[in-house]
Design a protein around this motif. Structure first.
Motif, PDB file in Angstrom:
ATOM      1  N   LEU A  49      45.204  34.286  37.524  1.00  0.00           N
ATOM      2  CA  LEU A  49      45.113  35.709  37.842  1.00  0.00           C
ATOM      3  C   LEU A  49      45.479  35.978  39.306  1.00  0.00           C
ATOM      4  CD1 LEU A  49      41.817  36.532  35.915  1.00  0.00           C
ATOM      5  CD2 LEU A  49      44.160  37.151  35.252  1.00  0.00           C
ATOM      6  N   ILE A  50      44.972  35.136  40.214  1.00  0.00           N
ATOM      7  CA  ILE A  50      45.277  35.320  41.635  1.00  0.00           C
ATOM      8  C   ILE A  50      46.749  35.082  41.910  1.00  0.00           C
ATOM      9  CG2 ILE A  50      44.944  34.334  43.935  1.00  0.00           C
ATOM     10  CD1 ILE A  50      42.027  33.937  43.295  1.00  0.00           C
ATOM     11  N   LEU A 214      31.317  42.878  36.803  1.00  0.00           N
ATOM     12  CA  LEU A 214      32.108  43.640  37.768  1.00  0.00           C
ATOM     13  C   LEU A 214      32.151  42.958  39.127  1.00  0.00           C
ATOM     14  CD1 LEU A 214      33.663  46.181  38.619  1.00  0.00           C
ATOM     15  CD2 LEU A 214      31.448  47.278  39.075  1.00  0.00           C
ATOM     16  N   ALA A 215      31.031  42.395  39.568  1.00  0.00           N
ATOM     17  CA  ALA A 215      30.990  41.771  40.887  1.00  0.00           C
ATOM     18  C   ALA A 215      32.020  40.646  41.000  1.00  0.00           C
ATOM     19  CB  ALA A 215      29.587  41.230  41.172  1.00  0.00           C
ATOM     20  N   THR A 216      32.151  39.833  39.945  1.00  0.00           N
ATOM     21  CA  THR A 216      33.116  38.728  39.974  1.00  0.00           C
ATOM     22  C   THR A 216      34.541  39.248  40.053  1.00  0.00           C
ATOM     23  OG1 THR A 216      31.599  37.331  38.706  1.00  0.00           O
ATOM     24  CG2 THR A 216      33.908  36.667  38.755  1.00  0.00           C
ATOM     25  N   LEU A 220      37.272  38.556  42.934  1.00  0.00           N
ATOM     26  CA  LEU A 220      38.630  38.096  42.623  1.00  0.00           C
ATOM     27  C   LEU A 220      39.664  38.967  43.321  1.00  0.00           C
ATOM     28  CD1 LEU A 220      40.079  35.973  40.759  1.00  0.00           C
ATOM     29  CD2 LEU A 220      40.308  37.834  39.098  1.00  0.00           C
ATOM     30  N   GLY A 221      39.471  40.278  43.267  1.00  0.00           N
ATOM     31  CA  GLY A 221      40.388  41.179  43.954  1.00  0.00           C
ATOM     32  C   GLY A 221      40.373  40.982  45.453  1.00  0.00           C
ATOM     33  N   ALA A 222      39.183  40.742  46.012  1.00  0.00           N
ATOM     34  CA  ALA A 222      39.072  40.508  47.448  1.00  0.00           C
ATOM     35  C   ALA A 222      39.795  39.231  47.846  1.00  0.00           C
ATOM     36  CB  ALA A 222      37.601  40.432  47.846  1.00  0.00           C
ATOM     37  N   ALA A 223      39.637  38.171  47.040  1.00  0.00           N
ATOM     38  CA  ALA A 223      40.312  36.907  47.344  1.00  0.00           C
ATOM     39  C   ALA A 223      41.826  37.076  47.341  1.00  0.00           C
ATOM     40  CB  ALA A 223      39.886  35.831  46.339  1.00  0.00           C
ATOM     41  N   THR A 224      42.336  37.806  46.352  1.00  0.00           N
ATOM     42  CA  THR A 224      43.786  38.031  46.270  1.00  0.00           C
ATOM     43  C   THR A 224      44.287  38.822  47.469  1.00  0.00           C
ATOM     44  OG1 THR A 224      43.607  38.069  43.852  1.00  0.00           O
ATOM     45  CG2 THR A 224      45.621  38.960  44.820  1.00  0.00           C
TER      46      THR A 224
END
Length: 311
Positions: A49-50, A214-216, A220-224
Motif C-alpha cells: 500500500l505504501i 481508522l487509527a492504523t 499508514l497515510g502519515a508514513a507514506t
C-alpha cells in the motif's frame, strides 16, 4: 568581488543542513509509524500500500518535471540491479522493524555508509587507505556490540537489519555506475515500482489481509506522506549545499529514532547499544572525513554517495 553562483555559499549550506536534518526527522518518524502499523497489518500488505501510493506520487512528480517514466536507460541492467537491492533491503528492514525495537534497528542501519566504503573498494576499485579500512573494522565491531551474538539479550531478528544494510550498500555501489543522465526522481520511481511488484507478490503468496481500524489507516497515510516529504527534503539538501557539509547530518536520524522510541514506544536502549551506536556513528564520520580530505587533495568535489535515497 563576484562569486560563482554554482558554488553553494554559507547561507545555502545552512539551509541545506536544515533540510537534511528535517529529512532525517521525517524518515525516523516514518519508521515510527510503520512500526505502529505492523502491529495491526502484515508487512507485505502494508508495504504494498505504501509503495504503490508512493510510486504514483513519484510518477506525477516526474511528469510535472517533464521526465519520461520509461526510457532505455531506466530499463538497463544497472538500474534493475539497483531496484532489486532496494526492494530486498526495504523488505528486510521493515520486517526487522516489526520484530525489534526502533532504536536497535536504526542504530545498526547506520553501518550502511561503512559497508558502501568497503564495497566501493572491493567491486569498483576505489582507493581506500588503511585509516578508512580501520574505521570500517571498528564500525563493524560497534555493530557486534549492539547485536552481542551469543550473549544474553541477543535478538536473532536483528540480523535482518544487517541484511538490509548490505542490500542498501549494494544499491549505492551499483548506483555509482548509473549514468548521470538518469534523474534521481526517475530512479526513485522505478525503485518503488520494483517494491510494489515485490511486496505485491509476497502479499499474494502469504494471502494475509487485515482491515484494521481508522487509527492504523491514519498511521499508514502519515508514513507514506512522511516518506515522500523526507525524500523531497533530502534532494533539496543535496542540491542546495556541499555534499561534504550536509551528509554527516544523516546520522541525526538515530537521535530522532532514540527520542521517538523512548518517549512513545517505551524503549530503553542499554549501555552496550548506546556505546555500539556511538562507535558506528563515529567510525562513519571519520571515514567520511578521510574521503573528503582525499578528494580535496585530488581536486575533486564529493558527490552524493551513489545518488541513493539514503534510506
Amino acid at each position: 568581488m563576484t562569486t560563482d553562483s554554482t558554488i553553494p555559499q554559507g547561507d545555502d549550506n545552512l539551509r541545506a543542513t536544515g533540510f537534511m536534518v528535517l529529512s532525517m526527522a521525517f524518515f525516523a518518524t516514518e519508521d515510527f509509524f510503520i512500526k505502529r502499523v505492523t502491529a495491526e497489518m502484515p508487512v507485505s500488505q502494508m508495504l504494498f500500500l505504501i509503495c504503490s501510493t508512493t510510486a504514483a506520487i513519484l510518477a506525477l512528480l516526474c511528469l510535472r518535471k517533464g521526465l519520461p517514466l520509461v526510457t532505455r536507460d531506466v530499463l538497463g541492467p544497472q538500474v534493475m540491479g539497483r531496484n532489486f537491492c532496494e526492494a530486498f533491503a526495504t523488505i528486510s528492514f521493515v520486517t526487522a522493524l516489526s520484530l525489534v525495537p526502533l532504536t536497535l534497528a536504526t542504530a545498526i542501519q547506520q553501518a550502511t555508509p561503512l559497508l558502501v566504503t568497503a564495497g566501493a573498494a572491493i567491486w569498483l576499485g576505489e582507493t581506500v587507505g588503511w585509516r578508512r579500512w580501520t574505521a570500517v573494522a571498528i564500525g563493524m565491531a560497534g555493530v557486534l556490540l549492539i547485536l552481542r551474538p551469543g550473549l544474553e539479550g541477543f535478538q536473532p531478528e536483528a540480523l535482518l537489519v544487517i541484511v538490509a544494510a548490505i542490500g542498501l550498500a549494494a544499491r549505492d555501489v551499483i548506483s555509482r555506475r548509473i549514468p548521470s543522465r538518469i534523474a534521481t526522481l526517475q530512479l526513485a520511481f522505478w525503485a518503488y515500482v520494483a517494491l510494489t511488484i515485490g511486496t505485491g507478490l509476497l502479499w499474494m503468496i502469504r494471502s494475509a489481509t487485515t482491515m484494521p481500524g481508522l487509527a492504523t489507516w491514519l498511521y499508514l497515510g502519515a508514513a507514506t506522506a512522511l516518506g515522500v516529504i523526507g525524500y523531497l527534503s533530502l534532494t533539496t539538501a543535496t542540491r542546495l549545499g556541499h555534499v561534504s557539509t550536509v551528509i554527516p547530518f544523516r546520522y541525526t536520524r538515530l537521535v530522532f529514532a532514540l527520542i521517538l522510541g523512548m518517549v512513545f514506544l517505551g524503549e530503553r536502549p542499554d549501555a552496550l547499544t548506546l556505546v555500539g551506536a556511538a562507535i558506528v556513528v563515529g567510525s562513519g564520520l571519520y571515514a567520511l572525513m578521510r574521503e573528503r580530505r582525499r578528494k580535496r587533495a585530488e581536486g575533486r568535489p564529493m558527490r552524493p554517495r551513489g545518488r541513493s535515497l539514503m534510506r
